[in-house]
Design a protein around this motif. Structure first.
Motif, PDB file in Angstrom:
ATOM      1  N   THR A  22      -8.852   3.318  -2.460  1.00  0.00           N
ATOM      2  CA  THR A  22     -10.105   4.363  -1.712  1.00  0.00           C
ATOM      3  C   THR A  22     -10.952   4.882  -3.133  1.00  0.00           C
ATOM      4  OG1 THR A  22      -9.152   6.616  -2.470  1.00  0.00           O
ATOM      5  CG2 THR A  22      -8.904   5.488  -0.490  1.00  0.00           C
ATOM      6  N   TYR A  23     -11.153   4.329  -3.731  1.00  0.00           N
ATOM      7  CA  TYR A  23     -11.992   4.462  -5.077  1.00  0.00           C
ATOM      8  C   TYR A  23     -12.836   2.739  -5.033  1.00  0.00           C
ATOM      9  CZ  TYR A  23     -13.837   4.635  -9.727  1.00  0.00           C
ATOM     10  OH  TYR A  23     -15.053   3.981 -10.497  1.00  0.00           O
ATOM     11  N   TYR A  24     -12.242   1.993  -4.474  1.00  0.00           N
ATOM     12  CA  TYR A  24     -13.067   0.822  -4.558  1.00  0.00           C
ATOM     13  C   TYR A  24     -13.519   0.619  -2.794  1.00  0.00           C
ATOM     14  CZ  TYR A  24     -11.737  -0.268  -9.295  1.00  0.00           C
ATOM     15  OH  TYR A  24     -11.329  -0.503 -10.076  1.00  0.00           O
ATOM     16  N   LYS A  25     -13.499   1.551  -2.009  1.00  0.00           N
ATOM     17  CA  LYS A  25     -13.537   1.677  -0.053  1.00  0.00           C
ATOM     18  C   LYS A  25     -13.355   0.128  -0.004  1.00  0.00           C
ATOM     19  CE  LYS A  25     -15.987   5.845  -0.854  1.00  0.00           C
ATOM     20  NZ  LYS A  25     -16.120   5.756  -2.794  1.00  0.00           N
ATOM     21  N   ASP A  26     -14.420  -0.435   0.177  1.00  0.00           N
ATOM     22  CA  ASP A  26     -14.510  -1.669   1.394  1.00  0.00           C
ATOM     23  C   ASP A  26     -14.539  -2.788   0.380  1.00  0.00           C
ATOM     24  OD1 ASP A  26     -17.928  -2.105   2.064  1.00  0.00           O
ATOM     25  OD2 ASP A  26     -17.148  -1.154   0.484  1.00  0.00           O
ATOM     26  N   LYS A  27     -14.560  -2.755  -1.563  1.00  0.00           N
ATOM     27  CA  LYS A  27     -14.629  -3.623  -2.693  1.00  0.00           C
ATOM     28  C   LYS A  27     -13.212  -3.406  -2.573  1.00  0.00           C
ATOM     29  CE  LYS A  27     -19.112  -4.288  -2.467  1.00  0.00           C
ATOM     30  NZ  LYS A  27     -20.006  -3.738  -1.316  1.00  0.00           N
ATOM     31  N   TYR A  28     -12.214  -2.620  -2.083  1.00  0.00           N
ATOM     32  CA  TYR A  28     -10.613  -3.463  -2.703  1.00  0.00           C
ATOM     33  C   TYR A  28     -10.270  -4.420  -2.741  1.00  0.00           C
ATOM     34  CZ  TYR A  28      -5.416  -2.958  -3.270  1.00  0.00           C
ATOM     35  OH  TYR A  28      -4.975  -3.020  -3.484  1.00  0.00           O
ATOM     36  N   ASP A  68      -5.673   3.181  -7.503  1.00  0.00           N
ATOM     37  CA  ASP A  68      -5.658   4.008  -5.752  1.00  0.00           C
ATOM     38  C   ASP A  68      -6.957   3.429  -5.349  1.00  0.00           C
ATOM     39  OD1 ASP A  68      -7.394   7.499  -5.521  1.00  0.00           O
ATOM     40  OD2 ASP A  68      -6.581   5.698  -3.834  1.00  0.00           O
ATOM     41  N   GLN A  81      -8.778  -4.193 -11.596  1.00  0.00           N
ATOM     42  CA  GLN A  81      -8.888  -3.044 -10.251  1.00  0.00           C
ATOM     43  C   GLN A  81      -7.722  -2.501 -10.288  1.00  0.00           C
ATOM     44  OE1 GLN A  81     -10.042  -3.660  -6.074  1.00  0.00           O
ATOM     45  NE2 GLN A  81     -11.872  -4.710  -6.302  1.00  0.00           N
ATOM     46  N   SER A 103       0.835  -1.013   0.162  1.00  0.00           N
ATOM     47  CA  SER A 103       0.315  -0.440   0.178  1.00  0.00           C
ATOM     48  C   SER A 103       0.826   1.491   0.049  1.00  0.00           C
ATOM     49  CB  SER A 103      -1.264   0.021   1.091  1.00  0.00           C
ATOM     50  OG  SER A 103      -0.553   0.144   2.370  1.00  0.00           O
TER      51      SER A 103
END
Length: 129
Positions: A102-108, A100, A115, A52
């Motif tokens: 944060t674009y996917y939030k909890d779906k990352y 990034d 992705q 990260s």
């Protein structure tokens, strides 16, 4: 322009080591995750490891845990993949990519290649038995 350039691949005997590098430019390095993926002909991309940006969280695929080490040098904008105890099944084209999260939030999902937005061309790793 976002660029990722891999280097360090080659031919090595089983049990040997290689260190791959992913040099980057064109984006805010600290804000993005960098993942390493590998692919063999006829198969989809497999997530190998990911680091990260700001919080230094690291992920590994089960197949490489204990053998591969991912690291990043923020000053050089480069991510490394140290590969030890290599096996013939590690033979693949290795590519790095950036996302990034944060674009996917909890779906990352660090291992979900779809992705990732930007990719390098890859470096070939071949492990002989």
């Amino acid at each position: 322009e976002v660029q990722l350039v891999e280097s360090g691949g080659g031919l090595v005997q089983a049990g040997g080591s290689l260190k791959l590098a992913c040099a980057t430019s064109g984006f805010i390095f600290d804000d993005y995750n960098i993942g390493w993926f590998r692919q063999v002909p006829g198969k989809g991309r497999e997530g190998v490891a990911c680091t990260s940006g700001s919080d230094s969280v690291i992920y590994y695929a089960d197949a490489v845990k204990g053998r591969f080490t991912i690291s990043r040098d923020n000053a050089k904008r480069t991510v490394y993949l140290q590969m030890d105890s290599l096996k013939p099944e590690d033979t693949a084209l290795y590519s790095c990519a950036t996302v990034d999260p944060t674009y996917y939030k909890d779906k990352y999902d660090w291992a979900a290649s779809w992705q990732y937005e930007y990719w390098g061309r890859g470096t070939q790793v071949t492990v002989s038995s």
